[in-house]
Design a protein around this motif. Structure first.
Motif, PDB file in Angstrom:
ATOM      1  N   LEU A  34      11.245  -3.905   0.561  1.00 47.52           N
ATOM      2  CA  LEU A  34      10.989  -5.133  -0.194  1.00 47.52           C
ATOM      3  C   LEU A  34       9.485  -5.401  -0.290  1.00 47.52           C
ATOM      4  O   LEU A  34       8.990  -5.781  -1.350  1.00 47.52           O
ATOM      5  CB  LEU A  34      11.700  -6.327   0.460  1.00 47.52           C
ATOM      6  CG  LEU A  34      11.458  -7.693  -0.177  1.00 47.52           C
ATOM      7  CD1 LEU A  34      11.876  -7.698  -1.645  1.00 47.52           C
ATOM      8  CD2 LEU A  34      12.201  -8.780   0.601  1.00 47.52           C
ATOM      9  N   GLY A  35       8.766  -5.186   0.777  1.00 44.93           N
ATOM     10  CA  GLY A  35       7.312  -5.363   0.737  1.00 44.93           C
ATOM     11  C   GLY A  35       6.652  -4.419  -0.258  1.00 44.93           C
ATOM     12  O   GLY A  35       5.766  -4.823  -1.015  1.00 44.93           O
ATOM     13  N   GLU A  36       7.097  -3.167  -0.274  1.00 49.86           N
ATOM     14  CA  GLU A  36       6.563  -2.199  -1.231  1.00 49.86           C
ATOM     15  C   GLU A  36       6.911  -2.600  -2.660  1.00 49.86           C
ATOM     16  O   GLU A  36       6.081  -2.487  -3.575  1.00 49.86           O
ATOM     17  CB  GLU A  36       7.104  -0.801  -0.924  1.00 49.86           C
ATOM     18  CG  GLU A  36       6.604  -0.214   0.380  1.00 49.86           C
ATOM     19  CD  GLU A  36       7.376   1.036   0.797  1.00 49.86           C
ATOM     20  OE1 GLU A  36       8.188   1.554  -0.010  1.00 49.86           O
ATOM     21  OE2 GLU A  36       7.163   1.496   1.931  1.00 49.86           O
ATOM     22  N   ALA A  37       8.144  -3.069  -2.845  1.00 51.07           N
ATOM     23  CA  ALA A  37       8.581  -3.486  -4.183  1.00 51.07           C
ATOM     24  C   ALA A  37       7.783  -4.697  -4.660  1.00 51.07           C
ATOM     25  O   ALA A  37       7.402  -4.784  -5.833  1.00 51.07           O
ATOM     26  CB  ALA A  37      10.073  -3.800  -4.177  1.00 51.07           C
ATOM     27  N   ALA A  38       7.499  -5.635  -3.748  1.00 48.80           N
ATOM     28  CA  ALA A  38       6.709  -6.812  -4.103  1.00 48.80           C
ATOM     29  C   ALA A  38       5.292  -6.402  -4.494  1.00 48.80           C
ATOM     30  O   ALA A  38       4.726  -6.929  -5.463  1.00 48.80           O
ATOM     31  CB  ALA A  38       6.691  -7.808  -2.951  1.00 48.80           C
ATOM     32  N   ALA A  39       4.727  -5.464  -3.765  1.00 49.04           N
ATOM     33  CA  ALA A  39       3.386  -4.974  -4.090  1.00 49.04           C
ATOM     34  C   ALA A  39       3.389  -4.257  -5.445  1.00 49.04           C
ATOM     35  O   ALA A  39       2.473  -4.435  -6.261  1.00 49.04           O
ATOM     36  CB  ALA A  39       2.875  -4.042  -2.998  1.00 49.04           C
ATOM     37  N   GLY A  40       4.423  -3.471  -5.692  1.00 50.11           N
ATOM     38  CA  GLY A  40       4.548  -2.783  -6.982  1.00 50.11           C
ATOM     39  C   GLY A  40       4.701  -3.765  -8.131  1.00 50.11           C
ATOM     40  O   GLY A  40       4.128  -3.574  -9.208  1.00 50.11           O
ATOM     41  N   LEU A  41       5.454  -4.843  -7.883  1.00 49.53           N
ATOM     42  CA  LEU A  41       5.624  -5.872  -8.904  1.00 49.53           C
ATOM     43  C   LEU A  41       4.292  -6.570  -9.182  1.00 49.53           C
ATOM     44  O   LEU A  41       3.937  -6.805 -10.342  1.00 49.53           O
ATOM     45  CB  LEU A  41       6.683  -6.889  -8.471  1.00 49.53           C
ATOM     46  CG  LEU A  41       6.902  -8.071  -9.403  1.00 49.53           C
ATOM     47  CD1 LEU A  41       7.288  -7.618 -10.808  1.00 49.53           C
ATOM     48  CD2 LEU A  41       7.979  -8.994  -8.826  1.00 49.53           C
ATOM     49  N   ALA A  42       3.541  -6.874  -8.144  1.00 49.15           N
ATOM     50  CA  ALA A  42       2.239  -7.522  -8.330  1.00 49.15           C
ATOM     51  C   ALA A  42       1.302  -6.629  -9.136  1.00 49.15           C
ATOM     52  O   ALA A  42       0.584  -7.102 -10.026  1.00 49.15           O
ATOM     53  CB  ALA A  42       1.622  -7.876  -6.983  1.00 49.15           C
ATOM     54  N   GLN A  43       1.343  -5.348  -8.848  1.00 45.27           N
ATOM     55  CA  GLN A  43       0.496  -4.399  -9.576  1.00 45.27           C
ATOM     56  C   GLN A  43       0.932  -4.295 -11.041  1.00 45.27           C
ATOM     57  O   GLN A  43       0.091  -4.304 -11.947  1.00 45.27           O
ATOM     58  CB  GLN A  43       0.561  -3.032  -8.900  1.00 45.27           C
ATOM     59  CG  GLN A  43      -0.356  -2.013  -9.495  1.00 45.27           C
ATOM     60  CD  GLN A  43      -0.310  -0.686  -8.741  1.00 45.27           C
ATOM     61  OE1 GLN A  43       0.530  -0.459  -7.877  1.00 45.27           O
ATOM     62  NE2 GLN A  43      -1.222   0.198  -9.073  1.00 45.27           N
ATOM     63  N   ALA A  44       2.224  -4.209 -11.283  1.00 42.04           N
ATOM     64  CA  ALA A  44       2.733  -4.130 -12.655  1.00 42.04           C
ATOM     65  C   ALA A  44       2.432  -5.416 -13.421  1.00 42.04           C
ATOM     66  O   ALA A  44       2.083  -5.383 -14.609  1.00 42.04           O
ATOM     67  CB  ALA A  44       4.229  -3.854 -12.648  1.00 42.04           C
ATOM     68  N   GLN A  45       2.550  -6.567 -12.735  1.00 41.11           N
ATOM     69  CA  GLN A  45       2.253  -7.846 -13.380  1.00 41.11           C
ATOM     70  C   GLN A  45       0.781  -7.921 -13.749  1.00 41.11           C
ATOM     71  O   GLN A  45       0.421  -8.390 -14.837  1.00 41.11           O
ATOM     72  CB  GLN A  45       2.628  -9.008 -12.457  1.00 41.11           C
ATOM     73  CG  GLN A  45       2.442 -10.376 -13.092  1.00 41.11           C
ATOM     74  CD  GLN A  45       3.426 -10.641 -14.204  1.00 41.11           C
ATOM     75  OE1 GLN A  45       4.628 -10.597 -13.995  1.00 41.11           O
ATOM     76  NE2 GLN A  45       2.920 -10.942 -15.393  1.00 41.11           N
ATOM     77  N   ALA A  46      -0.086  -7.455 -12.875  1.00 37.48           N
ATOM     78  CA  ALA A  46      -1.529  -7.472 -13.155  1.00 37.48           C
ATOM     79  C   ALA A  46      -1.854  -6.584 -14.364  1.00 37.48           C
ATOM     80  O   ALA A  46      -2.651  -6.973 -15.229  1.00 37.48           O
ATOM     81  CB  ALA A  46      -2.312  -7.019 -11.929  1.00 37.48           C
ATOM     82  N   ALA A  47      -1.224  -5.422 -14.460  1.00 36.57           N
ATOM     83  CA  ALA A  47      -1.455  -4.529 -15.598  1.00 36.57           C
ATOM     84  C   ALA A  47      -0.931  -5.162 -16.890  1.00 36.57           C
ATOM     85  O   ALA A  47      -1.580  -5.089 -17.940  1.00 36.57           O
ATOM     86  CB  ALA A  47      -0.784  -3.183 -15.349  1.00 36.57           C
ATOM     87  N   PHE A  48       0.232  -5.804 -16.803  1.00 37.38           N
ATOM     88  CA  PHE A  48       0.810  -6.482 -17.965  1.00 37.38           C
ATOM     89  C   PHE A  48      -0.104  -7.626 -18.405  1.00 37.38           C
ATOM     90  O   PHE A  48      -0.391  -7.775 -19.599  1.00 37.38           O
ATOM     91  CB  PHE A  48       2.207  -7.009 -17.622  1.00 37.38           C
ATOM     92  CG  PHE A  48       2.852  -7.799 -18.722  1.00 37.38           C
ATOM     93  CD1 PHE A  48       3.546  -7.168 -19.739  1.00 37.38           C
ATOM     94  CD2 PHE A  48       2.755  -9.188 -18.744  1.00 37.38           C
ATOM     95  CE1 PHE A  48       4.129  -7.898 -20.762  1.00 37.38           C
ATOM     96  CE2 PHE A  48       3.339  -9.928 -19.754  1.00 37.38           C
ATOM     97  CZ  PHE A  48       4.038  -9.280 -20.770  1.00 37.38           C
TER      98      PHE A  48
END
Length: 186
Positions: A79-93
């Motif tokens: 879940l922590g990795e997924a949250a970090a991945g989501l934050a990164q994807a959101q920043a790129a978006f």
């Protein structure tokens, strides 16, 4: 861009306000409310949109695993990795996106705009209360918090796809009907 007029609210008698401090505070908050504002996000980067959607899915799946077993350390790490991945994807978006902001006009100005753009005969026969073709660019420009001119709005409406032009129009009209109130039981 048309600016909204703000009229001074009449002041109730000082004795009435002093007798009801709660109403005085409530009234002050009501007088200081801002009109609703909404955002229209435009992202032409298909890969960024897909990556964000995938990251949301991965995070939801990881959250579901933690919800099933809150003691599972591997699920928590995922879940922590997924949250970090989501934050990164959101920043790129976010970096790839254009955000337009629209604020509701005061009621009087909105009604004046509607009255200034009566429907054509054909539009009236179809049930329209105003001329969307002439009002659209005016309303977009007037409600834009980003300085969209009437000329730019008209060009966007002409040049963009049907769905995108409708989204722009719907945002400018929708903010006029944005409701931030909840009618509940006392």
């Amino acid at each position: 861009m048309t600016t909204a007029r703000k009229t001074a609210a009449p002041k109730p008698p000082a004795a009435a306000l002093a007798a009801d401090a709660h109403w005085a505070a409530t009234r002050e908050r009501l007088l200081n409310r801002t009109r609703p504002t909404v955002r229209l996000t435009i992202c032409d980067d298909h890969d960024a949109k897909e990556a964000l959607a995938e990251a949301h899915f991965v995070r939801q799946r990881a959250q579901a695993a933690v919800d099933r077993d809150s003691e599972d350390e591997a699920a928590k790490a995922t879940l922590g990795e997924a949250a970090a991945g989501l934050a990164q994807a959101q920043a790129a978006f976010d970096k790839a996106s254009i955000v337009l902001r629209f604020q509701a006009l005061d009621r009087k100005t909105y009604k004046e705009f509607l009255a200034a753009h009566p429907p054509t005969e054909d539009q009236a026969e179809d049930g329209y209360a105003f001329n969307l073709d002439t009002l659209g660019p005016v309303l977009i420009a007037a409600s834009s918090r980003d300085g969209i001119s009437e000329e730019d709005a008209a060009q966007f409406l002409d040049d963009w796809s049907q769905a995108e032009a409708e989204a722009l129009l719907n945002t400018a009209f929708g903010v006029q009907r944005e409701d931030r109130m909840d009618l509940g039981k006392g």
